[in-house]
Motif scaffolding. Structure first.
Motif, PDB file in Angstrom:
ATOM      1  N   ALA A  18       0.827  -1.216   0.000  1.00  0.00           N
ATOM      2  CA  ALA A  18       0.000   0.000   0.000  1.00  0.00           C
ATOM      3  C   ALA A  18       0.855   1.257   0.000  1.00  0.00           C
ATOM      4  O   ALA A  18       0.416   2.316  -0.455  1.00  0.00           O
ATOM      5  CB  ALA A  18      -0.931   0.003   1.206  1.00  0.00           C
ATOM      6  N   LEU A  19       2.074   1.159   0.531  1.00  0.00           N
ATOM      7  CA  LEU A  19       2.991   2.296   0.553  1.00  0.00           C
ATOM      8  C   LEU A  19       4.350   1.847   0.009  1.00  0.00           C
ATOM      9  O   LEU A  19       5.338   1.792   0.730  1.00  0.00           O
ATOM     10  CB  LEU A  19       3.159   2.842   1.971  1.00  0.00           C
ATOM     11  CG  LEU A  19       1.943   3.501   2.633  1.00  0.00           C
ATOM     12  CD1 LEU A  19       2.266   3.885   4.060  1.00  0.00           C
ATOM     13  CD2 LEU A  19       1.507   4.725   1.832  1.00  0.00           C
ATOM     14  N   PRO A  20       4.423   1.551  -1.283  1.00  0.00           N
ATOM     15  CA  PRO A  20       5.685   1.041  -1.827  1.00  0.00           C
ATOM     16  C   PRO A  20       6.774   2.085  -1.927  1.00  0.00           C
ATOM     17  O   PRO A  20       7.960   1.763  -1.914  1.00  0.00           O
ATOM     18  CB  PRO A  20       5.280   0.532  -3.212  1.00  0.00           C
ATOM     19  CG  PRO A  20       4.104   1.367  -3.581  1.00  0.00           C
ATOM     20  CD  PRO A  20       3.361   1.626  -2.300  1.00  0.00           C
ATOM     21  N   LYS A  21       6.393   3.367  -2.043  1.00  0.00           N
ATOM     22  CA  LYS A  21       7.369   4.440  -2.188  1.00  0.00           C
ATOM     23  C   LYS A  21       6.972   5.589  -1.269  1.00  0.00           C
ATOM     24  O   LYS A  21       5.927   6.205  -1.463  1.00  0.00           O
ATOM     25  CB  LYS A  21       7.438   4.909  -3.638  1.00  0.00           C
ATOM     26  CG  LYS A  21       7.869   3.832  -4.614  1.00  0.00           C
ATOM     27  CD  LYS A  21       8.060   4.370  -6.018  1.00  0.00           C
ATOM     28  CE  LYS A  21       6.742   4.778  -6.642  1.00  0.00           C
ATOM     29  NZ  LYS A  21       6.916   5.193  -8.057  1.00  0.00           N
ATOM     30  N   VAL A  22       7.799   5.869  -0.277  1.00  0.00           N
ATOM     31  CA  VAL A  22       7.498   6.884   0.724  1.00  0.00           C
ATOM     32  C   VAL A  22       8.563   7.963   0.682  1.00  0.00           C
ATOM     33  O   VAL A  22       9.763   7.674   0.689  1.00  0.00           O
ATOM     34  CB  VAL A  22       7.429   6.270   2.139  1.00  0.00           C
ATOM     35  CG1 VAL A  22       7.174   7.356   3.179  1.00  0.00           C
ATOM     36  CG2 VAL A  22       6.343   5.204   2.202  1.00  0.00           C
ATOM     37  N   ALA A  23       8.125   9.215   0.640  1.00  0.00           N
ATOM     38  CA  ALA A  23       9.037  10.355   0.660  1.00  0.00           C
ATOM     39  C   ALA A  23       8.635  11.291   1.791  1.00  0.00           C
ATOM     40  O   ALA A  23       7.453  11.595   1.969  1.00  0.00           O
ATOM     41  CB  ALA A  23       9.006  11.096  -0.676  1.00  0.00           C
ATOM     42  N   ALA A  24       9.626  11.740   2.557  1.00  0.00           N
ATOM     43  CA  ALA A  24       9.371  12.669   3.658  1.00  0.00           C
ATOM     44  C   ALA A  24      10.122  13.968   3.389  1.00  0.00           C
ATOM     45  O   ALA A  24      11.323  13.963   3.112  1.00  0.00           O
ATOM     46  CB  ALA A  24       9.831  12.064   4.981  1.00  0.00           C
ATOM     47  N   VAL A  25       9.385  15.090   3.452  1.00  0.00           N
ATOM     48  CA  VAL A  25       9.998  16.404   3.306  1.00  0.00           C
ATOM     49  C   VAL A  25      10.382  16.881   4.702  1.00  0.00           C
ATOM     50  O   VAL A  25       9.527  17.067   5.567  1.00  0.00           O
ATOM     51  CB  VAL A  25       9.033  17.408   2.649  1.00  0.00           C
ATOM     52  CG1 VAL A  25       9.712  18.771   2.490  1.00  0.00           C
ATOM     53  CG2 VAL A  25       8.555  16.879   1.300  1.00  0.00           C
ATOM     54  N   VAL A  26      11.679  17.060   4.929  1.00  0.00           N
ATOM     55  CA  VAL A  26      12.195  17.459   6.234  1.00  0.00           C
ATOM     56  C   VAL A  26      13.030  18.714   6.035  1.00  0.00           C
ATOM     57  O   VAL A  26      13.948  18.729   5.201  1.00  0.00           O
ATOM     58  CB  VAL A  26      13.059  16.351   6.871  1.00  0.00           C
ATOM     59  CG1 VAL A  26      13.520  16.768   8.258  1.00  0.00           C
ATOM     60  CG2 VAL A  26      12.281  15.038   6.935  1.00  0.00           C
ATOM     61  N   ASP A  27      12.746  19.764   6.809  1.00  0.00           N
ATOM     62  CA  ASP A  27      13.482  21.009   6.615  1.00  0.00           C
ATOM     63  C   ASP A  27      13.503  21.814   7.905  1.00  0.00           C
ATOM     64  O   ASP A  27      13.002  21.371   8.939  1.00  0.00           O
ATOM     65  CB  ASP A  27      12.871  21.821   5.467  1.00  0.00           C
ATOM     66  CG  ASP A  27      11.384  22.065   5.650  1.00  0.00           C
ATOM     67  OD1 ASP A  27      11.023  22.813   6.573  1.00  0.00           O
ATOM     68  OD2 ASP A  27      10.586  21.490   4.882  1.00  0.00           O
ATOM     69  N   VAL A  28      14.066  23.006   7.833  1.00  0.00           N
ATOM     70  CA  VAL A  28      14.292  23.812   9.030  1.00  0.00           C
ATOM     71  C   VAL A  28      13.013  24.366   9.633  1.00  0.00           C
ATOM     72  O   VAL A  28      13.056  24.975  10.708  1.00  0.00           O
ATOM     73  CB  VAL A  28      15.264  24.973   8.742  1.00  0.00           C
ATOM     74  CG1 VAL A  28      16.639  24.442   8.410  1.00  0.00           C
ATOM     75  CG2 VAL A  28      14.729  25.856   7.612  1.00  0.00           C
ATOM     76  N   ARG A  29      11.871  24.165   8.970  1.00  0.00           N
ATOM     77  CA  ARG A  29      10.623  24.593   9.598  1.00  0.00           C
ATOM     78  C   ARG A  29      10.379  23.847  10.901  1.00  0.00           C
ATOM     79  O   ARG A  29       9.593  24.284  11.742  1.00  0.00           O
ATOM     80  CB  ARG A  29       9.440  24.374   8.637  1.00  0.00           C
ATOM     81  CG  ARG A  29       9.413  25.314   7.455  1.00  0.00           C
ATOM     82  CD  ARG A  29       8.302  24.951   6.497  1.00  0.00           C
ATOM     83  NE  ARG A  29       8.531  23.650   5.868  1.00  0.00           N
ATOM     84  CZ  ARG A  29       7.647  23.036   5.082  1.00  0.00           C
ATOM     85  NH1 ARG A  29       6.467  23.593   4.849  1.00  0.00           N
ATOM     86  NH2 ARG A  29       7.936  21.860   4.536  1.00  0.00           N
TER      87      ARG A  29
END
Length: 292
Positions: A58-69
């Motif tokens: 169900a989640l074969p490709k996961v991307a996380a946006v991580v930044d200084v916020r």
């Protein structure tokens, strides 16, 4: 590390300088089927990874946006990445741009840099570069967006992370009947009412453009094949341009009076000709074929 083509990732961390294009890159990843989580605190990466393991297909490709916020929470990112890499294939994409370009981008949208405080935009950029220096060194891919517009950046993300042979543009070729109204989502419309209507032939009336006798009748009319050939040729540079401009979807609508005979034949013929177009997936839709 310089910008290179990656192997397929289980988990992708998208980070980089504010104003370098994270939102554009995240949207491009979503278009490619990635499950994208924006503004995720580094401490939540491990639970996200565990969730992706549970969800499996169900989640074969996961991307996380991580930044200084994330403020002070961002400082934990290098350590969190090190732990995750001991368990899974985790890749880091770092987006960067020159200081002067970043300043112009912030000025264009009239927003302050998230770290400038009481200082200037360039002050915030310098603080951010210092905070991101360690994670930039660990990045698998560094994409310099200094000279890229949003379409070019999205295209670069597509080149890096799309499956080999994946279509860059989805083309829907739709037949319709003018008497039922124009399709509201059509990008281009062509009118087949310059051809004789098979409806007025009693032997053909009950058939549709998907039946061979109607197809032969329509394509046998003067100008029919010439139109199909010319229109398919005219669409080729359009589809190539859509791919360059990162337009993912388009609809070509082909109409006749009732959407049952002439338009159906031409849609089927166009689909055959355009199916081999590089980077394009063709879908056929007959909107009014089942209507009385």
């Amino acid at each position: 590390m310089d910008e290179t083509t990656p192997a397929r990732s289980d988990v992708l961390i998208l980070t980089g300088m504010s104003g370098a294009g994270r939102s554009t890159a995240a949207n491009a990843l979503e278009d490619l089927g990635w499950y994208v989580v924006d503004n995720l605190p580094p401490q939540m990466l491990k639970p996200l990874l565990e969730l992706s393991e549970i969800a499996a297909s169900a989640l074969p490709k996961v991307a996380a946006v991580v930044d200084v916020r994330g403020g002070d929470l961002f400082a934990a990112l290098p350590a969190e990445v090190g732990e995750l890499r001991s368990r899974r294939n985790v890749r880091i994409v770092f987006l960067d741009a020159s200081d002067d370009v970043l300043v112009r981008r912030f000025e264009a949208v009239r927003r302050p840099h998230p770290l400038q405080g009481d200082g200037t935009i360039i002050d915030g950029i310098r603080v951010e570069r210092e905070r991101l220096s360690e994670i930039r060194e660990r990045a698998d891919i560094v994409v310099d967006t200094t000279s890229l517009n949003v379409h070019q950046l999205a295209t670069r993300i597509f080149e890096l992370f799309s499956d080999e042979g994946a279509a860059r543009h989805m083309l829907t070729i739709m037949s319709f009947g003018f008497k039922y109204g124009l399709p509201t989502d059509a990008d281009m419309v062509a009118d087949m009412r310059f051809l004789p209507n098979p409806y007025w032939d009693p032997a053909l009336r009950t058939f549709t453009g998907q039946d061979p006798q109607v197809r032969d009748y329509v394509l046998g009319q003067p100008g029919a094949r010439e139109f199909v050939d010319a229109y398919a040729a005219a669409l080729q540079p359009v589809l190539q341009g859509y791919q360059r401009e990162n337009k993912r979807h388009s609809v070509v609508a082909i109409g006749c009076t009732g959407g049952k005979h002439r338009s159906v034949v031409v849609v089927e013929e166009l689909a055959q000709r355009l199916a081999a177009e590089a980077g394009v997936a063709v879908r056929v839709k007959h909107r009014d074929l089942g209507r009385e």
